[in-house]
Design a protein around this motif. Structure first.
Motif, mmCIF file in Angstrom:
data_model
loop_
_atom_site.group_PDB
_atom_site.id
_atom_site.type_symbol
_atom_site.label_atom_id
_atom_site.label_comp_id
_atom_site.label_asym_id
_atom_site.label_seq_id
_atom_site.Cartn_x
_atom_site.Cartn_y
_atom_site.Cartn_z
ATOM 1 N N ARG A 1 0.813 -1.223 0.000
ATOM 2 C CA ARG A 1 0.000 0.000 0.000
ATOM 3 C C ARG A 1 0.843 1.268 0.000
ATOM 4 O O ARG A 1 0.365 2.326 -0.433
ATOM 5 N N ARG B 1 -3.304 3.605 -2.666
ATOM 6 C CA ARG B 1 -4.295 4.520 -2.080
ATOM 7 C C ARG B 1 -4.404 5.831 -2.851
ATOM 8 O O ARG B 1 -5.349 6.584 -2.665
ATOM 9 N N ASP B 2 -3.421 6.090 -3.715
ATOM 10 C CA ASP B 2 -3.465 7.299 -4.535
ATOM 11 C C ASP B 2 -3.879 6.994 -5.968
ATOM 12 O O ASP B 2 -3.631 7.793 -6.873
ATOM 13 N N GLY C 1 -6.135 -1.062 -1.345
ATOM 14 C CA GLY C 1 -6.270 0.371 -1.148
ATOM 15 C C GLY C 1 -6.642 1.193 -2.344
ATOM 16 O O GLY C 1 -6.830 2.405 -2.230
#
Length: 827
Positions: A540, A556-557, A599
């Motif tokens: 992640r 997560r981005d 994520g």
């Protein structure tokens, strides 16, 4: 005139050149131009072509064929030819015979030209350009090339042999024999001396020519000279299957069935078998001739040769463990094929080549069991009887430097020793730093290796840099030694494998070395496995997913694109995972759940946080669709509902100046008015109706409720009017709204309005009676005026310009009047 290059000729490289009269008549280096005899059968192109082969060595240059043909068709050609012969020194009637004489004189010591000259005579004769008598005459003075490449001139035919420099056809040989009196192999008698040709590889044709020579000599019953025969036996001219070329005395020609058996022996030493692929089946027609020059045909001879070579190698550099196994396999194969093993066994039995606790000994003193070869070892007088004594192996273990690249059986034996021996620490320590295990990346040390597991083994296939033990090489038995492999450092457990994989994952991410295959392979593993928390943290937090904005980002981005993002993506530059054909492709969407688990944002409601910082409006606001605007507002709503969200300056900077479409064109949000349900309720209670005038909408009241507050009514009315009038001068909206509200309450009484204007340092300016009559009707007072407000003083309130004709005016009514009046255009 004499220096002008008038004459065209064919130069030595075949190109066309030019020369002048002086070039042909100068004392030194004059060019001799030539015209072919038109009366001969040979075309001039033939002579031109051969003159090029001789590189114009005779300094004779032919005029181009087309030039000669034009001259022959010229009406006054005799005059022209006489002039060329007398003034330019041109030879006008050169035939093949004369050309051959000129060439012969120009050869001098050039051996290549001498050989070319022989070919020229042969081809000229074969095509009928030279007669038998002419050829005999020319051959009488033909230069010959000896064994040393020197050119010799002869004046008459003799018995001297002509050396053949190339593989010539039979007809050329017959031509030289008939007209030159030359002799050639295999008809000549050899001298009692060596000759250099057999010291280098011979072509197939020349090899057969040499064998034909041997055959002819044997047929005649002639004794072959000793030194000549020795030169042939020991010369490296015979093509064999290994090492290229070998002397016949070290070569074998074995039958095909026995040859296949000898293949095992060829793994021990290079057996120089005659290359039948190169020579073809014809080579077997010369069995007797090959025996004469030393070629071996016996299987026993081949076995004896193998043993002799092995012992020679053992004496000089020793024999490895793998070679010992191969030797035993060779003996085993012979026994299984019911072939005699005496020659091979006897040639190696007394040699010192087996490793024992007392150094190198002959097999009779060797006591270690070598699996599967007990009978063969017995033939070699090895004492057989290991009886599971693994301590013997450990006590006599080689140094770690000799344990690299172990065979499969050796590794399995070591695993047995570790498993059943109570003193295996020495063995374990020796193996730990040695590249002894075969993997998919070659031989590696145990600490570098992984043992494949059918449950979690997919994680080892994500990258190419993880050395996995080659279980095909060792067989499935290697999996039964999981505990022993772990003792020597091999990674066999999921938890330990994941730790090393995570480290490798970080390295790949830091080097931006993730490709499409890596990503899809890893996501496939995520589908099968439950990742550990440590690996999840690594996955992640590392930037390994390529996005459409052109950079690698951590999960997560990243956003997995979908239908829900279509509208908002038009006015943003969001970090969507690149699903283009040149990257992950549409197949990446099959891993939606796996991406979500690590994520990646897969739902719009979870990704609205990206929108404020990724706004990217098009320059042309007219291309912004309502769907995109609604999607943006929905994202803002979701953010407000989810977290404490505010429209800050940074967010406003990303918005274009004018992007909301209104009835007055495109405006920024702070210059727009949204009539929502509250407005509709309020206006419907007062029976207001919309008027559409010049693409502007304004509400005009039909009537006012007597009980409504006049101030409230006037306030709403004046605010609407002021906003419309001062749309480009918003700072004065409040002042105008206040002024209109007060005038409304005063029912626009002239005297009171005039006083009001004077108190505000303003004035009433009458412009259009008709306009005033349309908009400001009062009971008993038809005065028509338009409010054009200007400052009386420079420091007073700024003037307010009148409305343009495209803007509608709302009608005013007295408190008792029922009907409102519609707006009209006015300038």
């Amino acid at each position: 005139m004499v220096n002008i290059p008038l004459f065209k000729y064919v130069s030595s490289d075949g190109s066309l050149s030019y020369c002048s009269v002086n070039d042909c008549n100068c004392t030194h280096g004059a060019k001799r131009l030539v015209l072919a005899d038109p009366n001969q059968s040979c075309p001039c192109s033939w002579l031109i072509s051969w003159n090029k082969e001789f590189a114009c060595a005779a300094n004779h240059f032919f005029m181009p064929e087309i030039t000669q043909q034009v001259m022959l068709r010229f009406a006054d050609r005799h005059t022209l030819l006489d002039w060329l012969a007398n003034q330019v020194n041109v030879t006008t009637t050169l035939n093949v015979y004369t050309f051959a004489e000129v060439l012969c004189r120009s050869i001098e010591n050039n051996s290549k030209l001498a050989i070319t000259y022989a070919h020229f005579l042969y081809h000229s004769f074969s095509k009928g350009y030279l007669s038998v008598r002419e050829v005999d005459t020319l051959c009488g003075s033909m230069p010959l090339v000896d064994n040393y490449g020197c050119v010799n001139k002869i004046e008459k035919r003799g018995s001297r042999a002509c050396k053949r420099q190339t593989t010539d056809c039979t007809k050329l040989i017959k031509f030289l024999t008939d007209h030159l009196g030359a002799s050639d192999i295999p008809d000549i008698y050899p001298p009692n001396a060596g000759f250099p040709s057999v010291n280098a590889p011979l072509t197939k044709d020349n090899a057969f020519l040499l064998l034909d020579w041997i055959r002819k000599l044997k047929y005649r019953g002639v004794s072959i000279p000793e030194r000549f025969l020795k030169c042939i036996k020991e010369g490296s001219w015979l093509k064999v299957t290994v090492n290229g070329w070998m002397p016949p005395s070290k070569s074998f020609l074995i039958g095909s069935s026995l040859g296949r058996i000898l293949q095992t022996g060829s793994a021990l030493v290079d057996i120089p078998l005659v290359d039948e692929t190169f020579y073809g089946n014809r080579i077997r027609e010369y069995v007797e001739e090959l025996k004469t020059i030393g070629v071996m045909f016996s299987y026993e001879e081949a076995c004896e040769f193998i043993g002799r070579e092995l012992m020679h190698r053992a004496a000089s550099s020793g024999i490895s463990r793998s070679q010992v196994i191969l030797m035993l396999k060779f003996i085993q194969h012979q026994r299984e094929s019911l072939l005699p093993v005496d020659k091979f066994v006897n040639s190696i039995r007394n040699g010192s080549w087996l490793k024992t606790s007392h150094g190198l000994r002959s097999p009779a003193y060797f006591g270690e069991e070598i699996y599967n070869f007990q009978e063969e070892l017995k033939l070699l007088r090895v004492i057989v009887g290991f009886s599971g004594n693994y301590k013997v192996v450990i006590d006599h273990l080689k140094s770690p430097s000799n344990l690299a690249n172990l065979t499969a059986k050796a590794v399995l034996l070591i695993m047995e020793c570790i498993k059943y021996s109570s003193s295996s620490s020495k063995l374990i320590n020796s193996l730990m730093g040695t590249s002894c295990l075969k993997t998919n990346m070659g031989f590696k040390t145990p600490g570098e290796c992984f043992l494949y597991d059918p449950v979690w083994g997919c994680i080892l296939e994500v990258f190419n840099g993880l050395p996995v033990i080659d279980h095909k090489f060792y067989g499935n038995k290697i999996f039964t030694y999981k505990g022993e492999l772990k003792q020597i450092g091999v990674v066999v457990d999921f938890e330990e494998a994941i730790k090393k994989f995570a480290h490798h994952f970080k390295q790949k991410a830091s080097q931006t070395a993730f490709n499409q295959q890596h990503v899809k392979s890893f996501l496939s593993c995520c589908r099968l496995l439950k990742l550990t928390q440590d690996l999840l943290v690594t996955v992640r937090n590392q930037k390994w997913l390529l996005t459409k904005v052109g950079s690698y980002r951590c999960p997560r981005d990243c956003i997995l694109d979908g239908v829900a993002w279509k509208s908002i993506s038009f006015i943003t530059r969001l970090p969507f995972i690149d699903d283009g054909d040149n990257c992950y492709g549409k197949g990446i969407h099959e891993y939606k759940e796996e991406l979500k688990s690590i994520g990646v944002v897969t739902e719009l409601k979870d990704g609205v946080k990206f929108v404020p910082k990724c706004l990217n409006f098009p320059l042309d606001p007219s291309t912004i669709t309502p769907e995109s605007v609604f999607s943006l507002l929905e994202c803002i709503r979701l953010q407000i509902q989810g977290i404490a969200f505010s429209i800050d300056d940074d967010f406003r900077k990303r918005l274009p100046i004018n992007w909301l479409k209104t009835h007055a064109g495109y405006r920024s949000p702070d210059k727009c008015l949204l009539f929502d349900s509250k407005w509709n309720l309020y206006l419907s209670e007062r029976n207001w109706k919309p008027e559409d005038k010049a693409a502007r909408k304004i509400w005009i009241p039909e009537s006012a409720n007597e009980n409504d507050s006049l101030v409230k009514y006037a306030t709403y009315f004046s605010e609407a009017i002021s906003e419309g009038v001062l749309r480009e001068n918003h700072d004065h909206v409040a002042a105008l709204s206040e002024l209109i509200t007060l005038a409304f309450v005063l029912e626009f009484n002239d005297e009171e309005i005039e006083f009001l204007m004077e108190s505000k340092n303003l004035q009433i300016f009458c412009v259009d009676d008709e306009f005033i009559g349309s908009y400001f009707l009062r009971a008993g007072d038809q005065e028509r005026k338009i409010l054009n407000v200007y400052p009386r003083k420079r420091r007073g309130v700024r003037g307010i310009s009148h409305w343009h004709s495209a803007r509608g005016y709302p009608g005013f009514t007295q408190k008792r009047r029922k009907k409102g009046v519609s707006s009209a255009d006015s300038n």
